[in-house]
Write an enzyme that holds these catalytic residues in place. Structure first.
Site, PDB file in Angstrom:
ATOM      1  N   TYR A  46      10.220 -12.346  -0.480  1.00 15.76           N
ATOM      2  CA  TYR A  46      11.630 -12.039  -0.735  1.00 15.76           C
ATOM      3  C   TYR A  46      12.161 -11.025   0.266  1.00 15.76           C
ATOM      4  O   TYR A  46      11.396 -10.434   1.041  1.00 15.76           O
ATOM      5  CB  TYR A  46      11.820 -11.528  -2.167  1.00 15.76           C
ATOM      6  CG  TYR A  46      11.366 -10.097  -2.414  1.00 15.76           C
ATOM      7  CD1 TYR A  46      10.018  -9.763  -2.448  1.00 15.76           C
ATOM      8  CD2 TYR A  46      12.293  -9.079  -2.611  1.00 15.76           C
ATOM      9  CE1 TYR A  46       9.611  -8.457  -2.687  1.00 15.76           C
ATOM     10  CE2 TYR A  46      11.889  -7.765  -2.859  1.00 15.76           C
ATOM     11  CZ  TYR A  46      10.551  -7.463  -2.895  1.00 15.76           C
ATOM     12  OH  TYR A  46      10.152  -6.174  -3.119  1.00 15.76           O
ATOM     13  N   LEU A  48       4.927  -1.495   3.434  1.00 17.72           N
ATOM     14  CA  LEU A  48       5.968  -2.402   3.910  1.00 17.72           C
ATOM     15  C   LEU A  48       6.676  -1.756   5.098  1.00 17.72           C
ATOM     16  O   LEU A  48       6.981  -0.565   5.074  1.00 17.72           O
ATOM     17  CB  LEU A  48       6.986  -2.704   2.808  1.00 17.72           C
ATOM     18  CG  LEU A  48       7.953  -3.799   3.250  1.00 17.72           C
ATOM     19  CD1 LEU A  48       7.320  -5.174   3.166  1.00 17.72           C
ATOM     20  CD2 LEU A  48       9.240  -3.769   2.466  1.00 17.72           C
TER      21      LEU A  48
HETATM   22  N1  PDD Z   1      12.027  -2.752  -1.598  1.00 18.39           N
HETATM   23  N2  PDD Z   1       8.226  -0.308   0.685  1.00 18.39           N
HETATM   24  C1  PDD Z   1       8.230  -1.182  -0.345  1.00 18.39           C
HETATM   25  C2  PDD Z   1       6.950  -1.427  -1.075  1.00 18.39           C
HETATM   26  C3  PDD Z   1       9.420  -1.838  -0.714  1.00 18.39           C
HETATM   27  O1  PDD Z   1       9.407  -2.713  -1.727  1.00 18.39           O
HETATM   28  C4  PDD Z   1      10.620  -1.551   0.007  1.00 18.39           C
HETATM   29  C5  PDD Z   1      11.916  -2.210  -0.330  1.00 18.39           C
HETATM   30  C6  PDD Z   1      10.554  -0.639   1.064  1.00 18.39           C
HETATM   31  C7  PDD Z   1      11.765  -0.314   1.912  1.00 18.39           C
HETATM   32  O2  PDD Z   1      12.095  -1.406   2.743  1.00 18.39           O
HETATM   33  P1  PDD Z   1      13.579  -1.636   3.263  1.00 18.39           P
HETATM   34  O3  PDD Z   1      14.034  -0.383   3.923  1.00 18.39           O
HETATM   35  O4  PDD Z   1      13.463  -2.755   4.230  1.00 18.39           O
HETATM   36  O5  PDD Z   1      14.399  -1.970   2.041  1.00 18.39           O
HETATM   37  C8  PDD Z   1       9.339  -0.041   1.392  1.00 18.39           C
HETATM   38  C9  PDD Z   1      13.167  -3.527  -1.983  1.00 18.39           C
HETATM   39  C10 PDD Z   1      14.487  -2.950  -1.669  1.00 18.39           C
HETATM   40  C11 PDD Z   1      13.003  -3.993  -3.418  1.00 18.39           C
HETATM   41  O6  PDD Z   1      11.912  -4.431  -3.711  1.00 18.39           O
HETATM   42  O7  PDD Z   1      13.966  -3.990  -4.192  1.00 18.39           O
END
Ligand code: PDD
Length: 282
Positions: free
Chosen positions: A32, A202
């Site tokens: 996703y 991530l």
């Molecule tokens: N989550 N680390 C994890 C484990 C995450 O699930 C997310 C984002 C991030 C930050 O990534 P980004 O800056 O690309 O949003 C880091 C999303 C927003 C969620 O699961 O809702």
């Protein structure tokens, strides 16, 4: 208004239905993205579509759409939602098989799901620092895949809430990784520090944008391992996530970080990040 798209159908989110044989439902077999939308425009869309493609490659699932097709679908979703500032959720699974089977089906009919929801937090009317605790990072070693298998993240987040906190900073093998659904930054000895990219976390898109604006603003940035000891000594801490941008953390394990308020480095990177958003909009 919340709107959803499921395999060609537009409907209210509550109306959307999938097969119980969907591998996303049975195995969490899917990936996703969450894309922030500002003034009806998806922010850093190219980077989100690239990461989506990378996640699909990692789980050996073909990408069912071209970049142009994704862009068209996303723009239509935003338009149909009528929202200005939103969080756009996009999920692709390996679809339904004829029975529960660990082996991937030979012929895959992807399930493509998208929903667009209002994200008032992105209007940033009130910035109240979060309270974090530290917890063990017991998740798997493929943290760079944006997988929909999120039970570990849910367990961590809920444990933090049970302990009266908002979220947790995670420690794996004596090193800081990230939070349940966000990346982590600290300020220590005048440098802005975040763990390096690895298979344990991530590779957040907000993280990369914050690093970019911090460097452009003359802030010293270090992408390196952080020990739990350094975490305790931090002068400032903030998390980054598409739905929150950079958000200050005011306490860790019940002890204030700095004076417990949003710090000066956070204020500066936030200012630079808001400027980047305005540039993207013009
Ligand atoms: N989550 N680390 C994890 C484990 C995450 O699930 C997310 C984002 C991030 C930050 O990534 P980004 O800056 O690309 O949003 C880091 C999303 C927003 C969620 O699961 O809702």
């Amino acid at each position: 208004m919340s709107i959803s798209y499921l395999n060609g159908e537009w409907q209210a989110v509550e109306e959307a239905k999938i097969s119980v044989l969907d591998r996303g439902f049975l195995f969490g077999d899917g990936v996703y993205e969450v894309i922030p939308v500002y003034k009806k425009k998806p922010f850093t869309l190219d980077l989100h579509l690239k990461r989506l493609n990378d996640s699909l490659k990692e789980i050996k699932l073909s990408n069912p759409r071209t970049t142009q097709e994704w862009t068209d679908l996303i723009m239509e979703g935003i338009e149909r939602s009528g929202e200005q500032n939103a969080a756009l959720y996009l999920q692709i699974t390996r679809g339904a098989d004829t029975k529960r089977n660990f082996v991937y089906p030979e012929k895959v009919v992807h399930t493509v799901f998208m929903m667009v929801s209002a994200a008032s937090i992105l209007e940033r009317k009130v910035i109240k620092p979060y309270h974090f605790i530290t917890l063990e990072d017991f998740r798997w070693n493929k943290g760079h895949i944006k997988s929909i298998s999120l039970i570990a993240a849910g367990m961590i987040k809920n444990e933090a809430i049970t302990q009266g906190a908002d979220d947790a900073v995670l420690i794996k093998n004596g090193k800081v990784t990230e939070c349940s659904a966000a990346n982590i930054f600290i300020v220590l000895n005048g440098a802005l520090i975040t763990p390096p990219k690895s298979k344990y976390l991530l590779q957040g898109i907000t993280r990369d944008q914050i690093i970019k604006v911090a460097i452009s603003g003359g802030i010293k940035v270090e992408e390196r391992e952080i020990t739990p000891e350094e975490l305790k000594q931090a002068d400032e801490m903030f998390m980054t996530r598409s739905t929150h941008e950079a958000w200050p953390v005011g306490s860790l394990d019940g002890k204030p970080i700095g004076n417990g308020e949003a710090g000066v480095v956070w204020q500066e990177v936030d200012r630079l990040f808001q400027a980047l958003k305005s540039e993207a909009d013009s």
